[in-house]
Design a protein around this motif. Structure first.
Motif, PDB file in Angstrom:
ATOM      1  N   UNK A 238       0.776  -1.222   0.088  1.00 15.80           N
ATOM      2  CA  UNK A 238       0.024   0.140   0.021  1.00 15.80           C
ATOM      3  C   UNK A 238       0.944   1.486   0.049  1.00 15.80           C
ATOM      4  N   UNK A 253      -2.919  11.083  -1.111  1.00 15.74           N
ATOM      5  CA  UNK A 253      -2.519   9.826  -0.223  1.00 15.74           C
ATOM      6  C   UNK A 253      -3.929   9.398   0.655  1.00 15.74           C
ATOM      7  N   UNK A 254      -4.169  10.101   1.200  1.00 16.44           N
ATOM      8  CA  UNK A 254      -5.380  10.060   2.323  1.00 16.44           C
ATOM      9  C   UNK A 254      -6.481   9.579   1.755  1.00 16.44           C
ATOM     10  N   UNK A 257      -5.667   5.702   0.841  1.00 16.25           N
ATOM     11  CA  UNK A 257      -5.475   4.730   1.715  1.00 16.25           C
ATOM     12  C   UNK A 257      -6.746   4.631   2.461  1.00 16.25           C
ATOM     13  N   UNK A 258      -7.621   5.631   2.704  1.00 16.38           N
ATOM     14  CA  UNK A 258      -8.670   5.401   3.373  1.00 16.38           C
ATOM     15  C   UNK A 258      -9.687   4.282   2.514  1.00 16.38           C
ATOM     16  N   UNK A 261      -8.647   1.122   3.413  1.00 14.05           N
ATOM     17  CA  UNK A 261      -9.078   0.542   4.482  1.00 14.05           C
ATOM     18  C   UNK A 261     -10.443  -0.158   4.670  1.00 14.05           C
TER      19      UNK A 261
END
Lengths: 346, 346
Positions: A238, A253-254, A257-258, A261
């Motif tokens: 990741x 990026x946030x 990456x969220x 998840x």
DNA sequence: AGTTAGCACTCAGCATCTAAGAGTGCTAAG
DNA sequence: CTTAGCACTCTTAGATGCTGAGTGCTAACT
């Protein structure tokens, strides 16, 4: 609408160069690096044409061109040569997969995703085998003590599920055996999602006298049905997206990456490609899910004994080394298929 | 070396304010917001003292002060009041844990880490129960067909491991039963890491005549020993660190996330705190591992029937809401302990 | 016709500069 | 011992100017 030879070569050059450098590529670069034998001015004109046709675009007025989504699509469909891996490369992948040493399917899957991400230097994801698509093979009940038993459920494709249950009513070993063989006989060969609640109820009727133990035993089946409806999604690398210049801003990026998840979302995305065999390339807005419309998702399905078990894929920015990723993915799936079908065969 | 009352109050104000705003806090802010009844000038002098003593520091010459690591430590040890959660808060945590509905220990663990991260808004991590610390309860061999059997290994604390093995030598059910009961008798009550290779060898000698089947059956034990030596580490809310202003640079994010991908490292870090009961706060360089020396790690252990099973913790920047996190963690561990001990008791 | 050289123009990126604002340390008076 | 006042420091944001890469257009050339 068809591009002439010269435009193709220029488009090819632009895409290839941009994939490598991540910068907009200018007419001079194309003229210099690729032996097209034309001056930059001519190429400028052609590139202007290509832009008008929608294959290229300019990030701002006086920068080079970068491929548009349509440009990438054309590249993937018509320009890119199918890059076969060298023998060393195949061998290296094979070795790091270490398929010979693995036994459990989950282990194989979890390892495959690691290899894929590290070889492609992208984030990769793989959908674990779908439990509900496996076929029922046998069920056993193993008495532990007077009050408890262990239900073991075995499917093909190497799944073993188990669960401790409480036996409210103590059955004699003989009776227990009878119940279990009845169930095995009825359920053998069905896929798990064919074991519907109605079928269970029907069986319950047949066995009404042993209802209570059945109730408990079937909790396993029903729970499996519910919980595992969504097979696990394994993720690898990741953090690789952080190496890509297109993800230099923390917000992007946030966002990615969220997304990573949320296992259920990933599952949906992968599931979409479950039906198509072979390699599927979805570029930018070709993806249905909003959050990945600036990305390319390349997926393939893997099989066990001709039956499609799950999807494995690579996700990254639309600027991606398509040739390499596709070649690696193809190789990986080949090896997976071969091993799974021979090794876990039952 | 002891701080006088006034210094304590000022230090408290600085830490609390900085935790909340993430900005350096100046003398005027302290004078205004906290009713200390002193002018900013006086507070400036006191803050200069506190800086000299090492409790505060200045990021640059003309900015406010921020707590140093020593400052945080003092805050945690002497200033912070033990924040008890309100009943609603406890209830809310309890509900989202949903412990009543869960059965499998892995499920409980995996869910707990999600709750913890979302409530604290930090990244949280939990070490799954250590298989090797569980005690052997019983082992069974379940014949599947002539050539294959399923070895099932059951420990307390709800672990069930299984493995399909090949029976090279077909034993009669009676013989099989004999072997298995012998093993159960010998191994009952031992923890898995007490089942050393030498013990296995000893047992093999005793049973030399059934060596071959033993060989296979013990592969399960030995593999468990090896593979599961490192219990799984579950992570939750990894992207939460992106909300913290201290992680606004991509490199730092990269560093942290890479760390999070290395399960074995996380395991080592958590394992360090396995021995200490209660809540452990490690601030900055108090952590041994280099990559988290700008972070604070708060951990607690969870137990089943008085035996420590694993560690659960929260990691984030040293500027962290210690009160809140500690209170939440305490509450969570309490509930975990209670449920695990009652529910999975065997 | 298509190709090419030349030139003016555009724009991102970078460095430099300035002004504003926040906060400090020091001094002298209360 | 406390406080008001003032000079000083340093970050931040915005403005300015320069440079280099690259384009589009035109006119000449093949």
């Amino acid at each position: 609408m068809e591009l002439n030879e010269r435009k193709k070569r220029i488009l090819h050059a632009v895409v290839a160069n941009h994939i490598k450098t991540a910068d907009p590529v200018g007419s001079r670069t194309v003229a210099r690096s690729y032996r097209i034998g034309l001056s930059s001015a001519t190429i400028r004109n052609e590139m202007a044409d290509l832009e008008e046709m929608g294959y290229l675009k300019q990030p701002h007025t006086s920068a080079g061109r970068i491929p548009s989504q349509k440009g990438y699509r054309y590249y993937v469909d018509h320009l890119m040569s199918a890059n076969r891996l060298t023998d060393e490369e195949r061998l290296s992948i094979s070795r790091s997969l270490g398929l010979d040493k693995m036994r459990e399917i989950e282990q194989i899957i979890a390892n495959a995703v690691k290899v894929l991400s590290s070889v492609t230097n992208q984030t990769s994801l793989i959908m674990g085998p779908q439990f509900k698509k496996s076929t029922f093979q046998q069920m056993r009940i193993l008495p532990l003590d007077e009050k408890r038993g262990l239900v073991v459920l075995i499917t093909d494709s190497g799944f073993i599920k188990n669960k401790v249950i409480e036996l409210n009513q103590s059955l004699s070993p003989a009776e227990l055996h009878q119940v279990v063989s009845y169930l095995n006989q009825k359920l053998y060969g069905l896929t798990i999602d064919q074991v519907t609640t109605s079928l269970i109820n029907e069986l319950k009727r047949d066995l009404f006298r042993r209802l209570e133990i059945l109730e408990q035993a079937f909790i396993l089946l029903e729970e499996s049905l519910r919980e595992e409806q969504q097979a696990r999604v394994f993720l690898g690398g990741t953090t690789n997206i952080l190496n890509q210049p297109e993800f230099k801003s923390v917000e992007k990026v946030h966002q990615m990456l969220s997304l990573f998840e949320q296992e259920s979302l990933l599952f949906e995305i992968l599931e979409k490609n479950l039906s198509e065999e072979g390699i599927v390339v979805k570029i930018g807005t070709e993806n249905e899910h909003e959050d990945i419309q600036e990305c390319t998702l390349i997926t393939a399905t893997y099989k066990i004994n001709q039956r499609i078990l799950g999807t494995v894929g690579v996700i990254g920015p639309t600027r991606m080394d398509y040739q390499w990723v596709i070649a690696v993915l193809r190789c990986l799936v080949d090896q997976l298929n071969r091993t799974l079908s021979s090794d876990l065969q039952t």
